[in-house]
Scaffold this motif. Structure first.
Motif, PDB file in Angstrom:
ATOM      1  N   ILE A 176       0.841  -1.203   0.000  1.00 15.90           N
ATOM      2  CA  ILE A 176       0.000   0.000   0.000  1.00 15.90           C
ATOM      3  C   ILE A 176       0.877   1.254   0.000  1.00 15.90           C
ATOM      4  O   ILE A 176       0.625   2.207  -0.747  1.00 15.90           O
ATOM      5  CB  ILE A 176      -0.961   0.000   1.210  1.00 15.90           C
ATOM      6  CG1 ILE A 176      -1.989  -1.120   1.091  1.00 15.90           C
ATOM      7  CG2 ILE A 176      -1.629   1.360   1.390  1.00 15.90           C
ATOM      8  CD1 ILE A 176      -3.003  -0.941  -0.020  1.00 15.90           C
ATOM      9  N   ARG A 177       1.909   1.256   0.817  1.00 20.59           N
ATOM     10  CA  ARG A 177       2.817   2.410   0.860  1.00 20.59           C
ATOM     11  C   ARG A 177       3.474   2.654  -0.483  1.00 20.59           C
ATOM     12  O   ARG A 177       3.520   3.784  -0.976  1.00 20.59           O
ATOM     13  CB  ARG A 177       3.893   2.210   1.938  1.00 20.59           C
ATOM     14  CG  ARG A 177       4.906   3.358   1.991  1.00 20.59           C
ATOM     15  CD  ARG A 177       5.975   3.149   3.042  1.00 20.59           C
ATOM     16  NE  ARG A 177       6.640   1.866   3.012  1.00 20.59           N
ATOM     17  CZ  ARG A 177       7.603   1.522   2.158  1.00 20.59           C
ATOM     18  NH1 ARG A 177       8.015   2.354   1.227  1.00 20.59           N
ATOM     19  NH2 ARG A 177       8.171   0.330   2.226  1.00 20.59           N
ATOM     20  N   LYS A 208       1.064   4.056  -3.059  1.00 17.58           N
ATOM     21  CA  LYS A 208       0.844   5.491  -2.828  1.00 17.58           C
ATOM     22  C   LYS A 208       2.051   6.311  -3.263  1.00 17.58           C
ATOM     23  O   LYS A 208       1.886   7.383  -3.853  1.00 17.58           O
ATOM     24  CB  LYS A 208       0.509   5.743  -1.361  1.00 17.58           C
ATOM     25  CG  LYS A 208      -0.876   5.244  -1.006  1.00 17.58           C
ATOM     26  CD  LYS A 208      -1.234   5.501   0.433  1.00 17.58           C
ATOM     27  CE  LYS A 208      -2.638   4.992   0.717  1.00 17.58           C
ATOM     28  NZ  LYS A 208      -3.045   5.246   2.102  1.00 17.58           N
ATOM     29  N   GLU A 209       3.256   5.830  -2.971  1.00 17.16           N
ATOM     30  CA  GLU A 209       4.471   6.541  -3.395  1.00 17.16           C
ATOM     31  C   GLU A 209       4.526   6.685  -4.913  1.00 17.16           C
ATOM     32  O   GLU A 209       5.056   7.665  -5.421  1.00 17.16           O
ATOM     33  CB  GLU A 209       5.723   5.797  -2.915  1.00 17.16           C
ATOM     34  CG  GLU A 209       5.967   5.869  -1.439  1.00 17.16           C
ATOM     35  CD  GLU A 209       7.100   4.955  -0.977  1.00 17.16           C
ATOM     36  OE1 GLU A 209       7.391   4.987   0.227  1.00 17.16           O
ATOM     37  OE2 GLU A 209       7.682   4.213  -1.795  1.00 17.16           O
ATOM     38  N   ASN A 253       1.890   6.876  -6.823  1.00 17.88           N
ATOM     39  CA  ASN A 253       0.627   7.496  -7.256  1.00 17.88           C
ATOM     40  C   ASN A 253      -0.274   6.540  -8.025  1.00 17.88           C
ATOM     41  O   ASN A 253      -0.875   6.898  -9.038  1.00 17.88           O
ATOM     42  CB  ASN A 253       0.894   8.760  -8.082  1.00 17.88           C
ATOM     43  CG  ASN A 253       1.560   9.830  -7.256  1.00 17.88           C
ATOM     44  OD1 ASN A 253       1.172  10.075  -6.120  1.00 17.88           O
ATOM     45  ND2 ASN A 253       2.577  10.446  -7.811  1.00 17.88           N
ATOM     46  N   ALA A 271      -3.619   4.402  -7.563  1.00 16.21           N
ATOM     47  CA  ALA A 271      -4.777   4.288  -6.680  1.00 16.21           C
ATOM     48  C   ALA A 271      -4.965   2.839  -6.235  1.00 16.21           C
ATOM     49  O   ALA A 271      -4.829   1.910  -7.030  1.00 16.21           O
ATOM     50  CB  ALA A 271      -6.025   4.779  -7.399  1.00 16.21           C
ATOM     51  N   CYS A 272      -5.261   2.669  -4.949  1.00 14.56           N
ATOM     52  CA  CYS A 272      -5.491   1.326  -4.421  1.00 14.56           C
ATOM     53  C   CYS A 272      -6.350   1.420  -3.166  1.00 14.56           C
ATOM     54  O   CYS A 272      -6.471   2.483  -2.570  1.00 14.56           O
ATOM     55  CB  CYS A 272      -4.177   0.620  -4.126  1.00 14.56           C
ATOM     56  SG  CYS A 272      -3.223   1.414  -2.825  1.00 14.56           S
TER      57      CYS A 272
END
Length: 71
Positions: A52-53, A56-57, A59, A61-62
């Motif tokens: 997840i990290r 996000k890093e 960009n 979407a999850c």
């Protein structure tokens, strides 16, 4: 008799196109990065948190643990 990579049932999969090739490549990259960071012995929670990290890093979407259908 040893099995060679050409002997698999899905050898014709090389000829198939991915529907979302760029997204598939990006997701695989995140998962490889997650594995490279944690190694083979992380817990499921550690793998999820790390993936997840990284999503996000990058960009991408999850969402966590999305329920699909009535399961």
């Amino acid at each position: 008799m040893p099995m060679h990579t050409d002997d698999t049932d899905n050898a014709d999969s090389k000829n198939r196109e991915l529907i979302y090739e760029n997204l598939t490549f990006a997701i695989r990259g995140v998962l490889y990065s997650t594995h490279n960071e944690l190694g083979a012995y992380g817990t499921e929670k550690q793998y999820e948190d790390t993936a997840i990290r990284i999503f996000k890093e990058r960009n991408i979407a999850c969402e966590r643990q999305v329920r699909i259908g009535n399961s």
